[in-house]
Design an enzyme around this catalytic site. Structure first.
Site, PDB file in Angstrom:
ATOM      1  N   ASN A 102     -14.162  -1.042  13.813  1.00 22.34           N
ATOM      2  CA  ASN A 102     -14.018  -2.174  14.736  1.00 22.34           C
ATOM      3  C   ASN A 102     -14.567  -1.840  16.123  1.00 22.34           C
ATOM      4  O   ASN A 102     -15.359  -2.591  16.693  1.00 22.34           O
ATOM      5  CB  ASN A 102     -12.533  -2.531  14.900  1.00 22.34           C
ATOM      6  CG  ASN A 102     -12.106  -3.641  13.954  1.00 22.34           C
ATOM      7  OD1 ASN A 102     -12.810  -3.973  13.021  1.00 22.34           O
ATOM      8  ND2 ASN A 102     -10.929  -4.209  14.208  1.00 22.34           N
ATOM      9  N   TYR A 110       0.840  -1.205   0.000  1.00 22.10           N
ATOM     10  CA  TYR A 110       0.000   0.000   0.000  1.00 22.10           C
ATOM     11  C   TYR A 110       0.873   1.251   0.000  1.00 22.10           C
ATOM     12  O   TYR A 110       0.731   2.125  -0.863  1.00 22.10           O
ATOM     13  CB  TYR A 110      -0.900  -0.043   1.230  1.00 22.10           C
ATOM     14  CG  TYR A 110      -1.880   1.099   1.360  1.00 22.10           C
ATOM     15  CD1 TYR A 110      -3.034   1.146   0.569  1.00 22.10           C
ATOM     16  CD2 TYR A 110      -1.689   2.122   2.292  1.00 22.10           C
ATOM     17  CE1 TYR A 110      -3.956   2.181   0.704  1.00 22.10           C
ATOM     18  CE2 TYR A 110      -2.600   3.150   2.430  1.00 22.10           C
ATOM     19  CZ  TYR A 110      -3.738   3.179   1.639  1.00 22.10           C
ATOM     20  OH  TYR A 110      -4.649   4.214   1.779  1.00 22.10           O
TER      21      TYR A 110
END
Ligand code: NAD
Ligand code: UDP
Ligand code: UDP
Length: 323
Positions: free
Chosen positions: A190, A145
């Site tokens: 999350n 990434y």
């Protein structure tokens, strides 16, 4: 006059909000996405608009369309997703950038790149200024990434110098809001999902690593100011994010407090190469874009919690990543 605007990755979290904003401003929007992490559900509200078009396409392949502007967002953003198929992640950033720059060159479109604070890696300069060149481990699990996005920046600046392309490069810091993927492993989603389900909140490491969280509406204000209200000779890169920094542990406590779940804080190992400190210096954005974030974390979290609450109650299938 409305423009014809291509948004790659337009069915994702940030892309879907951008498509809505561009339609509201009177533009024609072509949303291109391969649905790796995005969904049609994210752009459901746009589908009835005759100025909106949705195309399934992978940006690692060439794309021939006629547009006035391009926002290049296609790329999974969450570590869990971009590490799922790291080779495809690098291809998406690099081949995707080449194709979109080639397209921009052919049709002479202005082009925006969704770059990232990850170009700074695990920074040794704090807060991060655009002139800092970063501290990325090119061999680690985040490199697909980080290095992909760094190479995309290089390509943008080479097309700008070599072909006179009008480019705008934004380095985006952690952003949150409605339509984040509930299973994408990012910290805000999350913690909220865990708290709403009454589960324990998983803190990686000791929770003293820091991040600074920007609400999606603020972020898009910054992008639009960059694209629409800066002269062509301002290319960026420019940091766009919220400079209010906090330890992850404080975020967990805040979310638990707001949601009121039964869970407790539990600690798990810190992922490899997880940056220890991150916060944008937004002096350049303040000066050039006349922009700074307005939405306080409390306010943004309230809206994001309401989104996840509704999503969990609706029992929609949310496990579609990779299909
Ligand atoms: P996201 O995962 O929700 O959206 C990415 C979109 O790109 C998805 O719809 C996905 O299906 C699509 N996509 C992935 N690979 C593709 C390909 N090869 N061809 C076509 N479409 C493809 O993530 P997001 O948070 O909306 O991020 C959007 C952009 O912003 C990304 O480029 C990301 O790197 C950048 N960014 C986001 C953040 C953040 O905090 N959200 C921070 C820094 C940078
Ligand atoms: N490309 C594209 N759409 C276009 C024009 C080009 O997808 O409208 C792709 C094409 O596949 C090419 C890439 O962009 O490989 C780079 O284009 P460029 O013109 O810079 O390079 P070249 O075609 O000379 O390789
Ligand atoms: N994190 C955490 N618990 C989680 C998810 C993430 O403690 O359930 C931590 C993660 O290790 C990192 C921070 O929160 O230090 C931000 O993680 P995220 O994946 O959202 O973004 P990034 O690391 O790319 O900034």
């Amino acid at each position: 006059m409305g423009k014809r605007i291509l948004v790659t990755g337009g069915a994702g979290f940030l892309g879907s909000h951008l498509c809505e904003r561009l339609l509201e401003a009177g533009h024609d929007v072509l949303c291109v996405d391969n649905y790796f992490t995005g969904t049609k559900a994210n752009v459901m509200a746009c589908l009835d608009n005759p100025r909106f078009e949705l195309m399934r396409h992978d940006v690692t392949f060439p794309l021939y369309v006629e547009v006035d502007e391009i926002y290049n967002l296609a790329c999974p953003a969450s570590p869990v997703h971009y590490q799922h198929d790291p080779v495809q992640t690098t291809k998406t950033s690099v081949h995707g950038a080449i194709n979109m720059l080639g397209l921009a060159k052919r049709v002479r479109a202005k082009i925006f790149q969704a770059s990232t604070s990850e170009v700074y890696g695990d920074p040794t300069v704090h807060p991060q200024v655009e002139s800092y060149r970063g501290n990325v481990n090119p061999l680690g699990p985040r490199a697909c990434y980080d290095e992909g996005k760094r190479c995309a920046e290089t390509l943008f600046f080479d097309y700008h110098r070599q072909h006179n392309l009008r480019i705008k490069v934004a380095r985006i810091f952690n952003t949150y809001g409605p339509r984040m993927h509930p299973n994408d492993g990012r910290v805000v989603s999350n913690f909220i999902v865990q708290a709403l389900k009454g589960e324990d909140i998983t803190i990686y490491g000791d929770g003293m690593q820091t991040r600074a969280f920007c609400y999606v509406d603020d972020l898009l204000d910054g992008w639009l100011r960059l694209m629409d209200h800066t002269p062509d000779d301002f290319t960026g890169p420019v940091n766009i994010g919220n400079p209010v920094e906090m330890p992850i542990r404080h975020l967990a406590e805040k979310i638990l407090d707001k949601v009121g779940g039964k869970g407790k804080l539990v600690f798990a190992p810190l992922p490899v190469d997880d940056p220890m400190q991150r916060c944008p210096d937004i002096t350049l954005a303040r000066e050039k874009l006349k922009w700074e974030p307005k939405v306080a974390l409390d306010q943004g979290l309230t809206k994001t919690i309401a989104f996840f609450d509704e999503l969990l109650k609706s029992n929609r299938d949310v496990s579609r990543v990779g299909r």
